[in-house]
Structure formats: structure tokens, C-alpha cells
Design a protein around this motif. Structure first.
Motif, PDB file in Angstrom:
ATOM      1  N   MET A   7       0.836  -1.196   0.000  1.00 20.25           N
ATOM      2  CA  MET A   7       0.000   0.000   0.000  1.00 20.25           C
ATOM      3  C   MET A   7       0.874   1.250   0.000  1.00 20.25           C
ATOM      4  N   GLU A   8       0.545   2.167  -0.883  1.00 19.80           N
ATOM      5  CA  GLU A   8       1.232   3.460  -0.972  1.00 19.80           C
ATOM      6  C   GLU A   8       0.207   4.557  -1.172  1.00 19.80           C
ATOM      7  N   ASN A   9       0.578   5.772  -0.790  1.00 17.26           N
ATOM      8  CA  ASN A   9      -0.231   6.938  -1.122  1.00 17.26           C
ATOM      9  C   ASN A   9       0.219   7.438  -2.479  1.00 17.26           C
ATOM     10  N   ASP A  10      -0.693   7.595  -3.402  1.00 14.50           N
ATOM     11  CA  ASP A  10      -0.390   8.050  -4.751  1.00 14.50           C
ATOM     12  C   ASP A  10      -0.512   9.572  -4.788  1.00 14.50           C
ATOM     13  N   THR A  11       0.621  10.235  -4.739  1.00 16.31           N
ATOM     14  CA  THR A  11       0.608  11.707  -4.720  1.00 16.31           C
ATOM     15  C   THR A  11       0.078  12.290  -6.023  1.00 16.31           C
ATOM     16  N   ASP A  12       0.161  11.531  -7.134  1.00 17.71           N
ATOM     17  CA  ASP A  12      -0.371  12.016  -8.413  1.00 17.71           C
ATOM     18  C   ASP A  12      -1.903  11.997  -8.435  1.00 17.71           C
ATOM     19  N   ARG A  13      -2.515  11.282  -7.511  1.00 16.17           N
ATOM     20  CA  ARG A  13      -3.979  11.179  -7.463  1.00 16.17           C
ATOM     21  C   ARG A  13      -4.518  11.741  -6.164  1.00 16.17           C
ATOM     22  N   GLY A  14      -3.916  12.768  -5.660  1.00 11.31           N
ATOM     23  CA  GLY A  14      -4.423  13.426  -4.463  1.00 11.31           C
ATOM     24  C   GLY A  14      -4.219  12.631  -3.187  1.00 11.31           C
ATOM     25  N   GLY A  15      -3.186  11.798  -3.141  1.00 10.89           N
ATOM     26  CA  GLY A  15      -2.893  11.044  -1.935  1.00 10.89           C
ATOM     27  C   GLY A  15      -3.750   9.817  -1.720  1.00 10.89           C
ATOM     28  N   LYS A  16      -4.489   9.377  -2.749  1.00 11.37           N
ATOM     29  CA  LYS A  16      -5.313   8.169  -2.606  1.00 11.37           C
ATOM     30  C   LYS A  16      -4.410   6.947  -2.512  1.00 11.37           C
ATOM     31  N   GLU A  17      -4.894   5.936  -1.785  1.00 11.68           N
ATOM     32  CA  GLU A  17      -4.100   4.739  -1.585  1.00 11.68           C
ATOM     33  C   GLU A  17      -4.132   3.838  -2.811  1.00 11.68           C
ATOM     34  N   LEU A  18      -2.965   3.264  -3.122  1.00  7.66           N
ATOM     35  CA  LEU A  18      -2.808   2.312  -4.218  1.00  7.66           C
ATOM     36  C   LEU A  18      -2.023   1.116  -3.719  1.00  7.66           C
ATOM     37  N   LEU A  19      -2.328  -0.043  -4.228  1.00 12.64           N
ATOM     38  CA  LEU A  19      -1.507  -1.224  -3.998  1.00 12.64           C
ATOM     39  C   LEU A  19      -0.544  -1.307  -5.176  1.00 12.64           C
ATOM     40  N   ARG A  20       0.747  -1.091  -4.904  1.00  8.98           N
ATOM     41  CA  ARG A  20       1.753  -1.024  -5.970  1.00  8.98           C
ATOM     42  C   ARG A  20       2.631  -2.277  -5.949  1.00  8.98           C
ATOM     43  N   LEU A  21       2.910  -2.825  -7.141  1.00  9.95           N
ATOM     44  CA  LEU A  21       3.756  -4.005  -7.275  1.00  9.95           C
ATOM     45  C   LEU A  21       5.127  -3.722  -6.678  1.00  9.95           C
ATOM     46  N   TYR A  22       5.536  -4.584  -5.755  1.00  7.73           N
ATOM     47  CA  TYR A  22       6.810  -4.403  -5.065  1.00  7.73           C
ATOM     48  C   TYR A  22       7.803  -5.502  -5.416  1.00  7.73           C
ATOM     49  N   GLY A  23       7.322  -6.710  -5.693  1.00  9.61           N
ATOM     50  CA  GLY A  23       8.227  -7.794  -6.034  1.00  9.61           C
ATOM     51  C   GLY A  23       7.482  -9.024  -6.498  1.00  9.61           C
ATOM     52  N   SER A  24       8.253  -9.972  -7.048  1.00  7.79           N
ATOM     53  CA  SER A  24       7.679 -11.218  -7.523  1.00  7.79           C
ATOM     54  C   SER A  24       8.692 -12.336  -7.339  1.00  7.79           C
ATOM     55  N   TYR A  25       8.187 -13.573  -7.374  1.00  7.72           N
ATOM     56  CA  TYR A  25       9.038 -14.744  -7.216  1.00  7.72           C
ATOM     57  C   TYR A  25       8.547 -15.847  -8.145  1.00  7.72           C
ATOM     58  N   GLY A  26       9.473 -16.472  -8.863  1.00  6.65           N
ATOM     59  CA  GLY A  26       9.107 -17.587  -9.729  1.00  6.65           C
ATOM     60  C   GLY A  26       8.364 -17.184 -10.977  1.00  6.65           C
ATOM     61  N   LYS A  64      -1.425 -16.660 -16.034  1.00  2.00           N
ATOM     62  CA  LYS A  64       0.002 -16.746 -16.331  1.00  2.00           C
ATOM     63  C   LYS A  64       0.574 -18.065 -15.820  1.00  2.00           C
ATOM     64  N   PRO A  65       1.436 -18.700 -16.621  1.00  2.00           N
ATOM     65  CA  PRO A  65       2.012 -19.967 -16.183  1.00  2.00           C
ATOM     66  C   PRO A  65       3.142 -19.768 -15.171  1.00  2.00           C
ATOM     67  N   ILE A  66       3.359 -20.792 -14.359  1.00  2.00           N
ATOM     68  CA  ILE A  66       4.523 -20.864 -13.491  1.00  2.00           C
ATOM     69  C   ILE A  66       5.633 -21.459 -14.347  1.00  2.00           C
ATOM     70  N   GLU A  67       6.813 -20.827 -14.320  1.00  2.00           N
ATOM     71  CA  GLU A  67       7.890 -21.263 -15.197  1.00  2.00           C
ATOM     72  C   GLU A  67       9.111 -21.673 -14.395  1.00  2.00           C
ATOM     73  N   SER A  68       9.744 -22.756 -14.827  1.00  2.00           N
ATOM     74  CA  SER A  68      11.007 -23.197 -14.233  1.00  2.00           C
ATOM     75  C   SER A  68      11.968 -23.513 -15.370  1.00  2.00           C
ATOM     76  N   GLY A  69      13.149 -23.999 -15.025  1.00  2.00           N
ATOM     77  CA  GLY A  69      14.109 -24.382 -16.050  1.00  2.00           C
ATOM     78  C   GLY A  69      13.656 -25.594 -16.852  1.00  2.00           C
ATOM     79  N   LEU A  70      12.721 -26.336 -16.333  1.00  2.00           N
ATOM     80  CA  LEU A  70      12.253 -27.552 -16.989  1.00  2.00           C
ATOM     81  C   LEU A  70      10.996 -27.342 -17.835  1.00  2.00           C
ATOM     82  N   GLY A  71      10.351 -26.210 -17.684  1.00  2.00           N
ATOM     83  CA  GLY A  71       9.131 -25.962 -18.448  1.00  2.00           C
ATOM     84  C   GLY A  71       8.215 -25.004 -17.731  1.00  2.00           C
ATOM     85  N   TYR A  72       6.951 -25.026 -18.106  1.00  2.00           N
ATOM     86  CA  TYR A  72       5.968 -24.144 -17.484  1.00  2.00           C
ATOM     87  C   TYR A  72       4.605 -24.800 -17.493  1.00  2.00           C
TER      88      TYR A  72
END
Length: 112
Positions: A7-26, A64-72
Motif C-alpha cells: 500500500m502506498e499513497n499516490d501523490t499524483d492522485r491526491g494522496g489516494k491509496e494504491l496497492l503497488r507491485l513491489y516484487g515477484s518470485y518464480g 500466467k504460467p509458473i515457469e522453471s528451467g524444466l518448463g511451465y
């Protein structure tokens, strides 16, 4: 496979809260994810708004598929969990699995 939105405050939208992508795995390096969600927008925004876990047990082939070195492969189940602290949503985690989430997994993840 998992993605984390915080959760972040979006200063471009008047401080409204946004859920922003922070990271991913796999996730494949070429994957394109939505960078942010407003509350109530999509599954991420809805879980953030309701503060309740969503368990999808029949995942459409279009996900979206889950991907590894062996396939997805398309995940079999998805969990979307809110991160709540002091009754405020701090983020949302989406986790996908090729198997099934057992009760012990759900119990552990409910502690988030």
C-alpha cells in the motif's frame, strides 16, 4: 509463483491509496503484471478492500504460467491474501501453486 503489492499513497492522485507491485518470485522475466491497483480494482484491490483471503481452486487456463528451467504450467490454485496490521491493509500477496493448498498451508498463511 508469487507477487507482492504494498500500500502506498499516490501523490499524483491526491494522496489516494494504491496497492503497488513491489516484487515477484518464480515469474518469467518477460512477465507483464499490472503495476498498481486501486482498492476494489481486480482481485488484488478487492482483497485489499475486504481484508479477506480469496482462495481460487479452479484456475482458468488463461492465467500466467509458473515457469522453471524444466518448463511451465498454469497454476492449479491461487491464494490472494491481505497483509493487515493494526486493522489497516499494508499490502496483498498473491501465491500460485501447481498442487493444492492443504489446510496446514492455509493455517500458516492466515498468520500473515
Amino acid at each position: 509463483m508469487a507477487v507482492l503489492y504494498l500500500m502506498e499513497n499516490d501523490t499524483d492522485r491526491g494522496g489516494k491509496e494504491l496497492l503497488r507491485l513491489y516484487g515477484s518470485y518464480g515469474c518469467p522475466p518477460h512477465s507483464v503484471f499490472q503495476k498498481s491497483f486501486k482498492l476494489r480494482e481486480g482481485l488484488i484491490g478487492q482483497v485489499g478492500f475486504e481484508k479477506r483471503t480469496l482462495h481460487i481452486q479452479e484456475v482458468p487456463e488463461s492465467f500466467k504460467p509458473i515457469e522453471s528451467g524444466l518448463g511451465y504450467s498454469v497454476p492449479r490454485e491461487i491464494l490472494v491474501l491481505p497483509i493487515v496490521f493494526e486493522n489497516r491493509v499494508r499490502g496483498v500477496i498473491e501465491i500460485a501453486t501447481l498442487g493444492t493448498f492443504q489446510k496446514k498451508h492455509l493455517n500458516l498463511l492466515s498468520l500473515v
